[in-house]
Design a protein around this motif. Sequence first.
Motif, PDB file in Angstrom:
ATOM      1  N   HIS A 270      18.518  22.270  62.872  1.00  0.00           N
ATOM      2  CA  HIS A 270      19.773  22.271  63.632  1.00  0.00           C
ATOM      3  C   HIS A 270      20.740  21.239  63.058  1.00  0.00           C
ATOM      4  N   LEU A 271      21.232  21.485  61.848  1.00  0.00           N
ATOM      5  CA  LEU A 271      22.134  20.538  61.202  1.00  0.00           C
ATOM      6  C   LEU A 271      23.493  20.517  61.901  1.00  0.00           C
ATOM      7  N   PRO A 272      23.989  19.325  62.247  1.00  0.00           N
ATOM      8  CA  PRO A 272      25.319  19.231  62.846  1.00  0.00           C
ATOM      9  C   PRO A 272      26.381  19.128  61.763  1.00  0.00           C
ATOM     10  N   ALA A 273      27.635  19.276  62.161  1.00  0.00           N
ATOM     11  CA  ALA A 273      28.730  18.884  61.277  1.00  0.00           C
ATOM     12  C   ALA A 273      28.621  17.367  61.138  1.00  0.00           C
ATOM     13  N   SER A 274      29.044  16.832  59.996  1.00  0.00           N
ATOM     14  CA  SER A 274      28.806  15.412  59.769  1.00  0.00           C
ATOM     15  C   SER A 274      29.853  14.800  58.855  1.00  0.00           C
ATOM     16  N   SER A 275      30.136  13.538  59.103  1.00  0.00           N
ATOM     17  CA  SER A 275      30.953  12.730  58.200  1.00  0.00           C
ATOM     18  C   SER A 275      30.155  11.470  57.888  1.00  0.00           C
ATOM     19  N   LEU A 276      30.235  11.014  56.643  1.00  0.00           N
ATOM     20  CA  LEU A 276      29.551   9.800  56.205  1.00  0.00           C
ATOM     21  C   LEU A 276      30.594   8.897  55.574  1.00  0.00           C
ATOM     22  N   VAL A 277      30.729   7.687  56.111  1.00  0.00           N
ATOM     23  CA  VAL A 277      31.764   6.773  55.679  1.00  0.00           C
ATOM     24  C   VAL A 277      31.144   5.424  55.334  1.00  0.00           C
ATOM     25  N   GLN A 278      31.487   4.883  54.168  1.00  0.00           N
ATOM     26  CA  GLN A 278      31.067   3.523  53.842  1.00  0.00           C
ATOM     27  C   GLN A 278      32.116   2.560  54.377  1.00  0.00           C
ATOM     28  N   VAL A 279      31.647   1.522  55.071  1.00  0.00           N
ATOM     29  CA  VAL A 279      32.526   0.504  55.632  1.00  0.00           C
ATOM     30  C   VAL A 279      32.138  -0.850  55.058  1.00  0.00           C
ATOM     31  N   SER A 280      33.033  -1.799  55.123  1.00  0.00           N
ATOM     32  CA  SER A 280      32.736  -3.128  54.574  1.00  0.00           C
ATOM     33  C   SER A 280      31.801  -3.927  55.470  1.00  0.00           C
ATOM     34  N   GLY A 281      31.708  -3.559  56.728  1.00  0.00           N
ATOM     35  CA  GLY A 281      30.806  -4.250  57.638  1.00  0.00           C
ATOM     36  C   GLY A 281      30.896  -3.659  59.031  1.00  0.00           C
ATOM     37  N   LEU A 282      29.879  -3.974  59.834  1.00  0.00           N
ATOM     38  CA  LEU A 282      29.852  -3.585  61.239  1.00  0.00           C
ATOM     39  C   LEU A 282      29.973  -4.851  62.079  1.00  0.00           C
ATOM     40  N   PHE A 283      29.894  -4.751  63.393  1.00  0.00           N
ATOM     41  CA  PHE A 283      30.195  -5.896  64.247  1.00  0.00           C
ATOM     42  C   PHE A 283      29.195  -7.038  64.148  1.00  0.00           C
ATOM     43  N   SER A 284      28.029  -6.804  63.573  1.00  0.00           N
ATOM     44  CA  SER A 284      27.038  -7.854  63.341  1.00  0.00           C
ATOM     45  C   SER A 284      26.575  -7.731  61.890  1.00  0.00           C
ATOM     46  N   ALA A 285      26.497  -8.833  61.191  1.00  0.00           N
ATOM     47  CA  ALA A 285      26.223  -8.821  59.748  1.00  0.00           C
ATOM     48  C   ALA A 285      24.904  -8.163  59.376  1.00  0.00           C
ATOM     49  N   ASP A 286      23.930  -8.133  60.282  1.00  0.00           N
ATOM     50  CA  ASP A 286      22.627  -7.550  59.949  1.00  0.00           C
ATOM     51  C   ASP A 286      22.570  -6.041  60.184  1.00  0.00           C
ATOM     52  N   LEU A 287      23.626  -5.464  60.726  1.00  0.00           N
ATOM     53  CA  LEU A 287      23.650  -4.020  60.956  1.00  0.00           C
ATOM     54  C   LEU A 287      24.099  -3.299  59.696  1.00  0.00           C
ATOM     55  N   ARG A 288      23.383  -2.212  59.373  1.00  0.00           N
ATOM     56  CA  ARG A 288      23.662  -1.457  58.159  1.00  0.00           C
ATOM     57  C   ARG A 288      24.179  -0.051  58.427  1.00  0.00           C
ATOM     58  N   ILE A 289      24.055   0.406  59.706  1.00  0.00           N
ATOM     59  CA  ILE A 289      24.419   1.779  60.035  1.00  0.00           C
ATOM     60  C   ILE A 289      24.835   1.874  61.506  1.00  0.00           C
ATOM     61  N   GLU A 290      25.814   2.742  61.753  1.00  0.00           N
ATOM     62  CA  GLU A 290      26.237   3.079  63.114  1.00  0.00           C
ATOM     63  C   GLU A 290      26.478   4.583  63.140  1.00  0.00           C
ATOM     64  N   ILE A 291      26.078   5.218  64.241  1.00  0.00           N
ATOM     65  CA  ILE A 291      26.229   6.670  64.351  1.00  0.00           C
ATOM     66  C   ILE A 291      26.906   7.025  65.673  1.00  0.00           C
ATOM     67  N   GLU A 292      28.001   7.803  65.570  1.00  0.00           N
ATOM     68  CA  GLU A 292      28.649   8.412  66.729  1.00  0.00           C
ATOM     69  C   GLU A 292      28.185   9.853  66.797  1.00  0.00           C
ATOM     70  N   ALA A 293      28.151  10.428  68.000  1.00  0.00           N
ATOM     71  CA  ALA A 293      27.664  11.799  68.129  1.00  0.00           C
ATOM     72  C   ALA A 293      28.434  12.568  69.191  1.00  0.00           C
ATOM     73  N   ILE A 294      28.486  13.879  68.990  1.00  0.00           N
ATOM     74  CA  ILE A 294      29.044  14.783  69.987  1.00  0.00           C
ATOM     75  C   ILE A 294      27.983  15.856  70.254  1.00  0.00           C
ATOM     76  N   PHE A 295      27.645  16.033  71.528  1.00  0.00           N
ATOM     77  CA  PHE A 295      26.663  17.017  71.970  1.00  0.00           C
ATOM     78  C   PHE A 295      27.344  18.143  72.728  1.00  0.00           C
ATOM     79  N   ALA A 296      26.844  19.349  72.569  1.00  0.00           N
ATOM     80  CA  ALA A 296      27.170  20.464  73.456  1.00  0.00           C
ATOM     81  C   ALA A 296      26.165  20.408  74.593  1.00  0.00           C
ATOM     82  N   LEU A 297      26.637  20.526  75.815  1.00  0.00           N
ATOM     83  CA  LEU A 297      25.706  20.466  76.965  1.00  0.00           C
ATOM     84  C   LEU A 297      25.587  21.829  77.628  1.00  0.00           C
TER      85      LEU A 297
END
Length: 125
Positions: free
Chosen positions: A98-125
């Motif tokens: 069940h592959l979703p539509a997806s975007s992958l973006v490289q960012v210079s950093g997240l809100f905490s220096a030890d974080l390497r990834i953040e994921i937003e999601a949209i679900f159909a209910l």
Amino acid sequence: MTLPERKNYPQLDEVKAPYVHAVKHGETLYVSGLTAFGTAAQQGDMVEQAEAIFDQLRAVAVAENTSLAALLKVTIFITSFTEITALREVLYRNYGEHLPASSLVQVSGLFSADLRIEIEAIFAL
């Protein structure tokens, strides 16, 4: 007009900023960016952090009586492409067929220096 429902989930880390875990509008659930912050994986590599995020996404899905198969779209923010091959394996394993539509973006950093990834999601209910 019916206003969207703002939702926080007790299974996820408490929100300490001006947002909610998710907003439900009609039969669509928009999930805020999730990270491994506050989990055992916070100090781990991108794969460990991604697995912790998918645990959170599954918890949201269960709370909404659905599954990851209902994912419509994900937006993934990463701080480096060095672990992309391993990350893709995590994504395929968690999405299954069940592959979703997806975007992958490289960012210079997240809100905490030890974080390497953040994921937003949209679900159909």
